[in-house]
Motif scaffolding. Structure first.
Motif, mmCIF file in Angstrom:
data_model
loop_
_atom_site.group_PDB
_atom_site.id
_atom_site.type_symbol
_atom_site.label_atom_id
_atom_site.label_comp_id
_atom_site.label_asym_id
_atom_site.label_seq_id
_atom_site.Cartn_x
_atom_site.Cartn_y
_atom_site.Cartn_z
ATOM 1 N N CYS A 92 0.835 -1.203 0.000
ATOM 2 C CA CYS A 92 0.000 0.000 0.000
ATOM 3 C C CYS A 92 0.864 1.245 0.000
ATOM 4 O O CYS A 92 2.084 1.195 0.172
ATOM 5 C CB CYS A 92 -0.955 0.002 1.195
ATOM 6 N N SER A 93 0.218 2.378 -0.188
ATOM 7 C CA SER A 93 0.885 3.673 -0.211
ATOM 8 C C SER A 93 1.617 3.938 1.103
ATOM 9 O O SER A 93 1.124 3.593 2.184
ATOM 10 C CB SER A 93 -0.140 4.776 -0.456
ATOM 11 N N ALA A 94 2.781 4.563 1.006
ATOM 12 C CA ALA A 94 3.511 4.961 2.203
ATOM 13 C C ALA A 94 2.835 6.131 2.912
ATOM 14 O O ALA A 94 3.263 6.529 3.999
ATOM 15 C CB ALA A 94 4.949 5.324 1.845
ATOM 16 N N HIS A 95 1.787 6.699 2.303
ATOM 17 C CA HIS A 95 1.003 7.742 2.947
ATOM 18 C C HIS A 95 -0.090 7.134 3.830
ATOM 19 O O HIS A 95 -0.964 7.848 4.324
ATOM 20 C CB HIS A 95 0.366 8.659 1.906
ATOM 21 N N ALA A 96 -0.020 5.811 4.012
ATOM 22 C CA ALA A 96 -0.938 5.109 4.901
ATOM 23 C C ALA A 96 -0.154 4.547 6.078
ATOM 24 O O ALA A 96 1.077 4.470 6.058
ATOM 25 C CB ALA A 96 -1.651 3.988 4.156
ATOM 26 N N MET A 97 -0.879 4.163 7.122
ATOM 27 C CA MET A 97 -0.325 3.356 8.196
ATOM 28 C C MET A 97 -0.913 1.954 8.067
ATOM 29 O O MET A 97 -2.109 1.809 7.793
ATOM 30 C CB MET A 97 -0.715 3.914 9.572
ATOM 31 N N VAL A 98 -0.084 0.953 8.267
ATOM 32 C CA VAL A 98 -0.568 -0.423 8.342
ATOM 33 C C VAL A 98 -0.610 -0.791 9.823
ATOM 34 O O VAL A 98 0.423 -0.787 10.503
ATOM 35 C CB VAL A 98 0.345 -1.383 7.564
ATOM 36 N N LEU A 99 -1.797 -1.081 10.323
ATOM 37 C CA LEU A 99 -1.992 -1.324 11.747
ATOM 38 C C LEU A 99 -2.525 -2.724 11.988
ATOM 39 O O LEU A 99 -3.323 -3.249 11.192
ATOM 40 C CB LEU A 99 -2.963 -0.294 12.324
ATOM 41 N N ARG A 100 -2.088 -3.309 13.091
ATOM 42 C CA ARG A 100 -2.513 -4.666 13.453
ATOM 43 C C ARG A 100 -2.938 -4.643 14.913
ATOM 44 O O ARG A 100 -2.179 -4.221 15.794
ATOM 45 C CB ARG A 100 -1.361 -5.646 13.223
ATOM 46 N N ALA A 101 -4.154 -5.057 15.187
ATOM 47 C CA ALA A 101 -4.699 -4.991 16.545
ATOM 48 C C ALA A 101 -3.919 -5.892 17.501
ATOM 49 O O ALA A 101 -3.435 -6.959 17.120
ATOM 50 C CB ALA A 101 -6.174 -5.387 16.531
ATOM 51 N N LYS A 102 -3.812 -5.470 18.753
ATOM 52 C CA LYS A 102 -3.259 -6.293 19.827
ATOM 53 C C LYS A 102 -4.446 -6.928 20.549
ATOM 54 O O LYS A 102 -5.123 -6.265 21.355
ATOM 55 C CB LYS A 102 -2.407 -5.443 20.763
ATOM 56 N N PRO A 103 -4.728 -8.199 20.274
ATOM 57 C CA PRO A 103 -6.005 -8.811 20.689
ATOM 58 C C PRO A 103 -6.223 -8.906 22.190
ATOM 59 O O PRO A 103 -7.356 -9.115 22.628
ATOM 60 C CB PRO A 103 -5.948 -10.195 20.032
ATOM 61 N N ASP A 104 -5.173 -8.765 22.997
ATOM 62 C CA ASP A 104 -5.381 -8.773 24.444
ATOM 63 C C ASP A 104 -6.086 -7.504 24.919
ATOM 64 O O ASP A 104 -6.680 -7.481 25.999
ATOM 65 C CB ASP A 104 -4.044 -8.900 25.183
ATOM 66 N N VAL A 105 -6.015 -6.461 24.091
ATOM 67 C CA VAL A 105 -6.602 -5.171 24.442
ATOM 68 C C VAL A 105 -7.832 -4.860 23.594
ATOM 69 O O VAL A 105 -8.853 -4.384 24.094
ATOM 70 C CB VAL A 105 -5.559 -4.038 24.284
ATOM 71 N N VAL A 106 -7.745 -5.131 22.296
ATOM 72 C CA VAL A 106 -8.832 -4.791 21.387
ATOM 73 C C VAL A 106 -8.990 -5.894 20.352
ATOM 74 O O VAL A 106 -8.006 -6.395 19.787
ATOM 75 C CB VAL A 106 -8.575 -3.424 20.709
ATOM 76 N N LEU A 107 -10.217 -6.284 20.098
ATOM 77 C CA LEU A 107 -10.482 -7.312 19.092
ATOM 78 C C LEU A 107 -10.115 -6.790 17.703
ATOM 79 O O LEU A 107 -10.414 -5.632 17.383
ATOM 80 C CB LEU A 107 -11.954 -7.700 19.098
ATOM 81 N N PRO A 108 -9.481 -7.608 16.849
ATOM 82 C CA PRO A 108 -9.166 -7.175 15.487
ATOM 83 C C PRO A 108 -10.408 -6.731 14.718
ATOM 84 O O PRO A 108 -10.324 -5.865 13.851
ATOM 85 C CB PRO A 108 -8.539 -8.427 14.858
ATOM 86 N N GLU A 109 -11.572 -7.287 15.054
ATOM 87 C CA GLU A 109 -12.810 -6.893 14.376
ATOM 88 C C GLU A 109 -13.357 -5.574 14.908
ATOM 89 O O GLU A 109 -14.095 -4.869 14.211
ATOM 90 C CB GLU A 109 -13.882 -7.990 14.550
ATOM 91 N N PHE A 110 -13.010 -5.243 16.149
ATOM 92 C CA PHE A 110 -13.532 -4.028 16.771
ATOM 93 C C PHE A 110 -12.705 -2.797 16.421
ATOM 94 O O PHE A 110 -13.257 -1.699 16.226
ATOM 95 C CB PHE A 110 -13.571 -4.199 18.294
ATOM 96 N N LEU A 111 -11.389 -2.939 16.333
ATOM 97 C CA LEU A 111 -10.515 -1.782 16.136
ATOM 98 C C LEU A 111 -10.886 -0.953 14.908
ATOM 99 O O LEU A 111 -10.910 0.285 14.991
ATOM 100 C CB LEU A 111 -9.054 -2.225 16.063
ATOM 101 N N PRO A 112 -11.185 -1.562 13.747
ATOM 102 C CA PRO A 112 -11.545 -0.725 12.588
ATOM 103 C C PRO A 112 -12.785 0.126 12.842
ATOM 104 O O PRO A 112 -12.840 1.288 12.419
ATOM 105 C CB PRO A 112 -11.799 -1.745 11.469
ATOM 106 N N PHE A 113 -13.785 -0.434 13.538
ATOM 107 C CA PHE A 113 -14.977 0.352 13.857
ATOM 108 C C PHE A 113 -14.623 1.505 14.789
ATOM 109 O O PHE A 113 -15.110 2.627 14.618
ATOM 110 C CB PHE A 113 -16.042 -0.534 14.503
ATOM 111 N N PHE A 114 -13.785 1.231 15.781
ATOM 112 C CA PHE A 114 -13.371 2.290 16.694
ATOM 113 C C PHE A 114 -12.679 3.415 15.926
ATOM 114 O O PHE A 114 -12.904 4.601 16.183
ATOM 115 C CB PHE A 114 -12.433 1.732 17.760
ATOM 116 N N MET A 115 -11.845 3.035 14.944
ATOM 117 C CA MET A 115 -11.117 4.040 14.173
ATOM 118 C C MET A 115 -12.035 4.832 13.248
ATOM 119 O O MET A 115 -11.658 5.900 12.759
ATOM 120 C CB MET A 115 -9.992 3.378 13.375
#
Length: 398
Positions: A92-115
């Motif tokens: 992807c573009s370097a003008h993006a961030m690639v983020l990966r959820a830390k599941p002990d704190v936030v569900l990978p399915e929940f983080l995108p909605f939070f963002m």
């Protein structure tokens, strides 16, 4: 936000405790071995689904690698609210961030909605730096603090928000098909073949460059200033509050020669990168678009005895013109296009009656797109309210 204002089952976390910034850099995209390239232009505002992409062969310079399930967040121009969840591996573009959820704190399915919540997006805009293309850096993002519900509550919230997002997602899929139909129709109606007579654009039109206006000349109200960010990918101008600045009404007289009128065809002449989709973007001004022409934008003037402005607008929406624009711009850090690049572009100029027929067919598709877009906007508003209610923390009743 004061901790005393939080619900008892919510805890404050730094963003780097919630997510990992995946910074795997790819210096030679065409040699990455990946099939998919996702630029910021491929991410839709307020939609987590990635519906479009290119290939690594389309781009140069350093990119970022992502894996299926990663979040691609447009850290440049965060006000565009671009967050996508990858359904495949790619770059992807370097003008993006690639983020990966830390599941002990936030569900990978929940983080995108939070963002997607206003809480997160407003913070992202606040910490962006730069005027022309405000951008977020990871060090600043990492230390931002947010309150999250428990993992158990997140699970319930995800189910609710997935259901709420299903309607606008289905509508957005239909919109993509309509937009594809429009592009196919334009390319089909406006081909340029060896057997067809064509003329250089300079024989039937001229281009006026905008003039510079200093930031200190901006006003709280008055006449709008047409800037590159107002040229929308729809082919029409947009005046969202975060993209609109004003000049004192006195400028309507002082700069009358630069007044944009209904029916004007305008083009963006400058872009930070070819990947952001701004270079060569062409729009048609309508009645509500009264404004003044700023630098970095050109306005075409047609010989209306032979060329309808709206027909030229459609000629410049073709895939062939987009390729011409990208191939002929100049510059390294900032790309520029000049009249000399556009003047030599060849178009077919049929009889006025044929031009009117092309205009009519394309306008009918645009009307269908606008109607569906309005319905999507309403569906997104409902989904956004639910996202803010369940995924974000707001001040009332916490």
């Amino acid at each position: 936000m004061k901790k005393s204002a939080l619900k008892l089952d919510r805890k404050v976390w730094r963003f780097d405790e919630m997510a990992t910034n995946v910074n795997v850099r790819i210096d030679n995209p065409s040699e990455s071995g990946m099939e998919h390239y996702v630029g910021l232009e491929h991410l839709d505002t307020d939609s987590l689904k990635i519906r479009r992409w290119g290939t690594p062969d389309d781009v140069e310079a350093t990119k970022l690698m992502f894996k299926k399930g990663d979040i691609i967040f447009g850290r440049r121009r965060a006000y565009q609210r671009k967050v996508g969840v990858a359904e495949f591996d790619g770059i992807c573009s370097a003008h993006a961030m690639v983020l990966r959820a830390k599941p002990d704190v936030v569900l990978p399915e929940f983080l995108p909605f939070f963002m997607q919540s206003d809480l997160f997006m407003n913070r992202a805009v606040e910490i962006s730096v730069g005027s022309l293309s405000p951008t977020i850096n990871w060090k600043t993002m990492a230390v931002q603090e947010f309150a999250l519900p428990s993992i158990e509550e997140q699970t319930t919230i995800v189910d609710t928000l997935l259901a709420a997002r299903s309607v606008p997602d289905a509508q957005a899929d239909a919109l993509i098909r309509l937009q594809s139909l429009r592009q196919s129709t334009i390319d089909h109606l406006l081909p340029l073949t060896e057997n067809e007579a064509s003329v250089r654009l300079e024989t039937v039109a001229t281009m006026q460059n905008g003039r510079p206006f200093a930031g200190e000349e901006y006003a709280d109200k008055g006449i709008k200033l047409l800037r590159p960010g107002n040229l929308d990918s729809s082919g029409y101008l947009t005046w969202l509050s975060e993209k609109t600045v004003y000049l004192d009404s006195a400028w309507e007289t002082t700069a009358a020669d630069f007044a944009i009128q209904s029916g004007d065809v305008v083009i963006n002449l400058t872009a930070q990168s070819l990947e952001d989709g701004f270079m060569g973007r062409v729009c048609l001004a309508r009645r509500q678009d009264k404004s003044l022409l700023n630098q970095r934008i050109g306005r075409f003037r047609c010989r209306e005895d032979v060329l309808r402005p709206e027909y030229l607008f459609r000629c410049l929406q073709t895939s062939r013109f987009r390729q011409h624009a990208h191939a002929n711009c100049e510059g390294s850090k900032v790309k520029h296009m000049f009249w000399q690049h556009l003047a030599k572009y060849e178009i077919a100029v049929p009889d006025i009656s044929v031009q009117d027929d092309v205009i009519s067919q394309c306008a009918a598709i645009d009307q269908a797109i606008e109607s569906l877009s309005s319905r999507i906007s309403l569906s997104k508003q409902l989904a956004a309210r639910l996202t803010n209610q369940f995924a974000g923390v707001v001040d009332h009743g916490l």
